[in-house]
Design an enzyme around this catalytic site. Structure first.
Site, short mmCIF file in Angstrom:
data_model
loop_
_atom_site.label_atom_id
_atom_site.label_comp_id
_atom_site.label_asym_id
_atom_site.label_seq_id
_atom_site.Cartn_x
_atom_site.Cartn_y
_atom_site.Cartn_z
N GLU A 37 14.93 -76.03 0.21
CA GLU A 37 13.89 -75.10 0.68
C GLU A 37 12.87 -75.97 1.42
O GLU A 37 12.16 -76.77 0.81
CB GLU A 37 13.24 -74.40 -0.51
CG GLU A 37 12.12 -73.46 -0.13
CD GLU A 37 11.31 -73.00 -1.34
OE1 GLU A 37 10.55 -72.03 -1.19
OE2 GLU A 37 11.41 -73.61 -2.43
N ASP A 48 0.45 -71.96 -2.66
CA ASP A 48 0.73 -73.37 -2.97
C ASP A 48 -0.41 -74.02 -3.74
O ASP A 48 -1.58 -73.81 -3.45
CB ASP A 48 0.97 -74.16 -1.68
CG ASP A 48 2.19 -73.66 -0.93
OD1 ASP A 48 3.19 -73.36 -1.62
OD2 ASP A 48 2.15 -73.57 0.30
#
Length: 251
Positions: A37, A48
């Protein structure tokens, strides 16, 4: 001998350099990663945690472009043609050049799927259709914070795969795999979609606890932290990433 755990590993393209990012990718695959990924760096990521945000900031400070990220992916695909590569990024990055144009380009460099957390699965700006047209899959993200009705709608929308974020908030901090986690995964998979499960996975113990409930375990921040800690020694970086990939993919 126990069965190997399927592992999807996350890398930020170009972090800390293209060369070291490639070294990390090689270590991941040698260590047992089944899917890569690759995150295209983004300036204001919503999902994130600090490790990945910091990595993105550092890469973008070099003037790193989406085109460079796609070239990096193309290099990976040529070296590891049998390993599926998914792009992870955010909506504006693919919307700006046009979703169809972006998907066509991504497919041409070897991308097999798209993970765009901030595009709702039912208002995705044509991403699912553009992926289908270019031989890729759109992988929507399910979170425990979703309403029961919305989660059920996603689960039964016919997606081949769904990415299940194992808790709310940002990735990178520790995630406890408990009964609630496993119940959530059952709901996400209730419509027949295969599940990728991640967010805060950093140990073999967590990975083993998840393995029977998901198609693949997803790990990202743990690798980014190892890359950061070893960025001044390429051999140490390779060995650290290799060892952690082996730990996460061995039951």
């Amino acid at each position: 001998m126990s069965a190997k755990i399927q592992l999807m590993s996350h890398l930020v393209a170009g972090y800390p350099t293209d060369e070291l990012s490639l070294t990390a990718a090689r270590a991941l695959i040698a260590g047992g990663a089944d899917i890569l990924e690759i995150q295209l760096p983004f300036s204001d990521p919503s999902a994130d945690g600090p490790a990945i945000q910091d990595a993105c900031t550092q890469v973008l400070s070099r003037g790193y472009s989406t085109a460079q990220g796609l070239s990096f992916i193309e290099q990976l695909h040529k070296e590891f043609p049998a390993t599926p590569i998914y792009i992870m990024s955010y909506g504006s990055l693919i919307y700006t050049p046009g979703v169809k144009a972006f998907c066509k380009k991504a497919s041409s460099v070897g991308v097999k799927g798209m993970i765009i957390p901030d595009l709702p699965f039912d208002f995705d700006e044509g991403l699912t259709e553009a992926c289908k047209e270019n031989g890729m899959i759109n992988i929507p993200v399910a979170a425990p914070s979703m309403s029961k009705e919305r989660l059920e709608k996603m689960a039964h929308a016919g997606f081949p795969y769904i990415y299940a974020a194992l808790r709310t908030g940002i990735t990178g901090s520790d995630t406890k795999i408990d009964e609630n986690t496993l119940n959530f995964l059952k709901k996400v998979s209730s419509g027949g979609s295969k599940i990728y499960g991640g967010f805060g996975i950093s140990s073999g113990e967590q990975s083993a606890a998840l393995a029977s409930s998901v198609e693949a375990v997803v790990a990202g921040s743990v690798f980014v932290r190892l890359i950061k800690a070893n960025k001044d020694d390429e051999t140490a970086l390779y060995n650290a990433v290799l060892a952690k990939a082996k730990e996460l993919s061995a039951s």
